[in-house]
Design a protein around this motif. Structure first.
Motif, PDB file in Angstrom:
ATOM      1  N   THR A  71       0.831  -1.206   0.000  1.00  0.00           N
ATOM      2  CA  THR A  71       0.000   0.000   0.000  1.00  0.00           C
ATOM      3  C   THR A  71       0.862   1.250   0.000  1.00  0.00           C
ATOM      4  O   THR A  71       0.572   2.233  -0.666  1.00  0.00           O
ATOM      5  CB  THR A  71      -0.853   0.053   1.295  1.00  0.00           C
ATOM      6  OG1 THR A  71      -1.498  -1.191   1.459  1.00  0.00           O
ATOM      7  CG2 THR A  71      -1.880   1.153   1.237  1.00  0.00           C
ATOM      8  N   VAL A  72       1.914   1.207   0.769  1.00  0.00           N
ATOM      9  CA  VAL A  72       2.719   2.392   1.034  1.00  0.00           C
ATOM     10  C   VAL A  72       3.693   2.671  -0.105  1.00  0.00           C
ATOM     11  O   VAL A  72       3.878   3.812  -0.510  1.00  0.00           O
ATOM     12  CB  VAL A  72       3.494   2.223   2.360  1.00  0.00           C
ATOM     13  CG1 VAL A  72       4.250   3.484   2.716  1.00  0.00           C
ATOM     14  CG2 VAL A  72       2.545   1.830   3.491  1.00  0.00           C
ATOM     15  N   ARG A  73       4.320   1.606  -0.613  1.00  0.00           N
ATOM     16  CA  ARG A  73       5.357   1.825  -1.629  1.00  0.00           C
ATOM     17  C   ARG A  73       5.674   0.545  -2.385  1.00  0.00           C
ATOM     18  O   ARG A  73       5.315  -0.553  -1.949  1.00  0.00           O
ATOM     19  CB  ARG A  73       6.639   2.354  -0.979  1.00  0.00           C
ATOM     20  CG  ARG A  73       7.170   1.471   0.140  1.00  0.00           C
ATOM     21  CD  ARG A  73       8.452   2.017   0.738  1.00  0.00           C
ATOM     22  NE  ARG A  73       8.211   3.284   1.405  1.00  0.00           N
ATOM     23  CZ  ARG A  73       7.963   3.396   2.713  1.00  0.00           C
ATOM     24  NH1 ARG A  73       7.900   2.306   3.464  1.00  0.00           N
ATOM     25  NH2 ARG A  73       7.773   4.568   3.268  1.00  0.00           N
ATOM     26  N   THR A 103       3.021   4.307  -4.800  1.00  0.00           N
ATOM     27  CA  THR A 103       1.814   3.638  -5.287  1.00  0.00           C
ATOM     28  C   THR A 103       0.600   4.192  -4.565  1.00  0.00           C
ATOM     29  O   THR A 103       0.687   4.607  -3.423  1.00  0.00           O
ATOM     30  CB  THR A 103       1.895   2.112  -5.075  1.00  0.00           C
ATOM     31  OG1 THR A 103       0.680   1.511  -5.517  1.00  0.00           O
ATOM     32  CG2 THR A 103       2.111   1.750  -3.619  1.00  0.00           C
ATOM     33  N   LYS A 104      -0.560   4.211  -5.237  1.00  0.00           N
ATOM     34  CA  LYS A 104      -1.774   4.768  -4.636  1.00  0.00           C
ATOM     35  C   LYS A 104      -2.820   3.702  -4.344  1.00  0.00           C
ATOM     36  O   LYS A 104      -3.852   3.979  -3.768  1.00  0.00           O
ATOM     37  CB  LYS A 104      -2.384   5.825  -5.570  1.00  0.00           C
ATOM     38  CG  LYS A 104      -1.534   7.083  -5.694  1.00  0.00           C
ATOM     39  CD  LYS A 104      -2.196   8.104  -6.605  1.00  0.00           C
ATOM     40  CE  LYS A 104      -1.354   9.359  -6.731  1.00  0.00           C
ATOM     41  NZ  LYS A 104      -1.957  10.340  -7.660  1.00  0.00           N
ATOM     42  N   GLU A 150       1.262  -7.301  -1.079  1.00  0.00           N
ATOM     43  CA  GLU A 150      -0.084  -7.199  -0.500  1.00  0.00           C
ATOM     44  C   GLU A 150      -1.098  -7.539  -1.584  1.00  0.00           C
ATOM     45  O   GLU A 150      -0.995  -7.044  -2.702  1.00  0.00           O
ATOM     46  CB  GLU A 150      -0.363  -5.766  -0.043  1.00  0.00           C
ATOM     47  CG  GLU A 150       0.250  -5.374   1.257  1.00  0.00           C
ATOM     48  CD  GLU A 150      -0.262  -4.006   1.683  1.00  0.00           C
ATOM     49  OE1 GLU A 150      -1.489  -3.855   1.834  1.00  0.00           O
ATOM     50  OE2 GLU A 150       0.560  -3.102   1.859  1.00  0.00           O
ATOM     51  N   VAL A 151      -2.080  -8.345  -1.235  1.00  0.00           N
ATOM     52  CA  VAL A 151      -3.129  -8.688  -2.182  1.00  0.00           C
ATOM     53  C   VAL A 151      -4.470  -8.335  -1.538  1.00  0.00           C
ATOM     54  O   VAL A 151      -4.914  -8.984  -0.602  1.00  0.00           O
ATOM     55  CB  VAL A 151      -3.080 -10.184  -2.566  1.00  0.00           C
ATOM     56  CG1 VAL A 151      -4.080 -10.468  -3.673  1.00  0.00           C
ATOM     57  CG2 VAL A 151      -1.670 -10.582  -3.012  1.00  0.00           C
ATOM     58  N   SER A 152      -5.096  -7.276  -2.034  1.00  0.00           N
ATOM     59  CA  SER A 152      -6.344  -6.794  -1.441  1.00  0.00           C
ATOM     60  C   SER A 152      -7.556  -7.499  -2.043  1.00  0.00           C
ATOM     61  O   SER A 152      -7.479  -8.103  -3.119  1.00  0.00           O
ATOM     62  CB  SER A 152      -6.479  -5.287  -1.670  1.00  0.00           C
ATOM     63  OG  SER A 152      -6.699  -5.023  -3.049  1.00  0.00           O
TER      64      SER A 152
END
Length: 488
Positions: free
Chosen positions: A139-141, A151-152, A179-181
């Motif tokens: 999420t952060v980078r 990244t956004k 990360e996998v949302s």
């Protein structure tokens, strides 16, 4: 990739008009980026439909269009490829375009409501400290060894993911932690990736504005595990009631971790303080710089993944103690004169807020106040707002409800929704201050020696989004400045 035919491998095609033997230059799903001889994939989005921009893409030089519906007007020389789902097609096309980079390294996916960023980032830190070339998509980078890219989105689009994984491979990266949302899975952004492992952290109330029901949200998360290959491994938090569900019908080798239940990987909290956690993992003492029971789970997941990837156990435990807290995740600052603690945390779900407040209350001496500043995001799941209000009021001595990222909603109306959850016996604890900076300023003003200020909801974010405009806003910078101003 030389021709359209090459890039369409694994894409489920319903009809083709034109030749697939044509060569092409680039692939885009944004018509504004189209150049001569490019492929345009028309995606139906939340706010706009790529099918409305097919003519624009052709006018700009697109040589092929991938779409769910053929346009009424077709141009000679342009190939039109009809598929059932263009998001799915884009995922496979993206992977093919970059020559399936995820199959050339070890890709580990981390999913769950809370802990995704922490687990993936701590894994990245650990493997980097152990000397491995590593990548991180969070999420952060996005990080490729020591090089950072912003990244956004929790899970970027499939073209971006494959682009960076390809770049990681070119830079010699061996392990990528991602990360996998639930949004990413549902929108097929992670489809076609060759995962070598998947980690489940926990599941609680979130994103029901998008998924509508908790069961739908849970089942989307499970897709990551359902799609694992036989040679991969899956590891789940068995203390979470949804942990075992994630492993049902999973073809990969399965493992569990827990603090309370019987599991393959177990840890015990020896001491929990503002200076960090003292854990016992596999009868080995580990002192760490991260705080809270929820982070004990995160650290245990990190250790388990490292062990399953055949890293040396003692080396892993040694470097586990050196890992740094992740930005905006229980980030802690203490004023020099009055010993006031400020904690900034991304807690934006009821469960995450409860975890953070329970951690604070388990560490505090009870001779100080806990002052919580919290809001909820606009244009997101409204059903969690009263739950956030109830938890904040129950576990704090003083609460200031304020704006988070109101986006296109009226922040005062969001605060009213939060207030609905406050029980009668806690009403006297509540202040509502719409301006977030004023709310933080007020928390600093009313704090006394040894008090604890929690600023929840935005964590690592360095902006606030109001009516489509993002302005600079950093919770930690602001609370530090006011504590230094008022508490010299």
């Amino acid at each position: 990739m030389n021709t359209l035919k090459d890039i369409l491998y694994r894409v489920s095609i319903e009809a083709v008009e034109g030749s697939t033997n044509q060569s092409f230059t680039n692939v885009h799903f944004d018509s504004r980026k189209i150049g001569l001889n490019d492929i345009f994939v028309a995606i139906k989005g939340t706010h706009s439909d790529g099918h409305d921009y097919i003519k624009k893409a052709v006018d700009k030089g697109a040589i092929a269009i991938v779409c769910e519906e053929f346009p009424k007007l077709k141009i000679n020389g342009v190939t039109y490829i009809k598929v059932k789902d263009t998001r799915e097609a884009l995922a496979y096309i993206s992977s093919n375009y970059y020559d399936n980079p995820s199959s050339k390294l070890k890709l580990i996916g981390v999913t769950g409501t809370n802990g995704k960023t922490t687990v993936s980032t701590l894994l990245y830190q650990l493997f980097l400290k152990l000397g491995y070339p590593v990548g991180l998509i969070s999420t952060v980078r996005i990080l490729i060894n020591d090089d950072e890219y912003s990244t956004k989105l929790t899970t970027p689009d499939s073209l971006t993911i494959n682009k960076y994984i390809s770049q990681m491979h070119d830079n010699g990266v061996e392990y990528v932690f991602m990360e996998v949302s639930s949004h990413g899975i549902d929108q097929k952004r992670s489809l076609g990736l060759d995962f070598d492992a998947a980690v489940f952290t926990n599941l609680s109330h979130d994103h029901l504005d998008y998924h509508k029901t908790f069961e739908a949200y849970r089942d989307v998360k499970k897709q990551l595990f359902d799609q694992l290959k036989k040679t991969a491994f899956a590891i789940t938090n068995i203390d979470d009631k949804n942990g075992s569900y994630m492993l049902q019908n999973c073809k990969a080798k399965t493992y569990t971790y827990a603090l309370k239940s019987y599991a393959d990987y177990k840890a015990k909290i020896v001491e929990n303080s503002f200076s960090g956690l003292h854990l016992k993992i596999n009868d080995q003492d580990v002192w760490t710089k991260v705080i809270g029971q929820f982070n004990a789970y995160n650290l245990l997941a990190v250790y388990a993944v490292a062990h399953l990837l055949n890293l040396d156990e003692l080396e892993s435990l040694k470097f586990l103690s050196q890992l740094q807290p992740v930005d905006g995740r229980f980030e802690h600052f203490r004023s020099q004169t009055e010993n006031i603690s400020a904690i900034v945390d991304y807690a934006h779900t009821p469960d995450a807020l409860k975890n953070v407040l329970e951690t604070i209350n388990s560490i505090r001496t009870k001779n100080e106040k806990v002052i919580t500043v919290v809001g909820c995001g606009g244009n997101r799941d409204k059903t969690k707002r009263p739950k956030m209000g109830k938890i904040a009021a129950k576990f704090s001595d003083q609460v200031i409800f304020t704006s988070d990222n109101p986006r296109n909603e009226d922040p005062d109306e969001i605060i009213k929704d939060i207030e609905q959850g406050v029980e009668a016996q806690h009403q006297q604890k509540i202040l509502s201050i719409t301006n977030r900076e004023e709310a933080i300023k007020t928390a600093c003003k009313i704090s006394n020696t040894n008090d604890i200020i929690l600023i929840a909801g935005k964590g690592h974010e360095t902006y606030q989004e109001v009516k489509g405009v993002r302005k600079d806003f950093d919770d930690m910078k602001i609370v530090k400045s006011y504590l230094n101003l008022f508490k010299k």
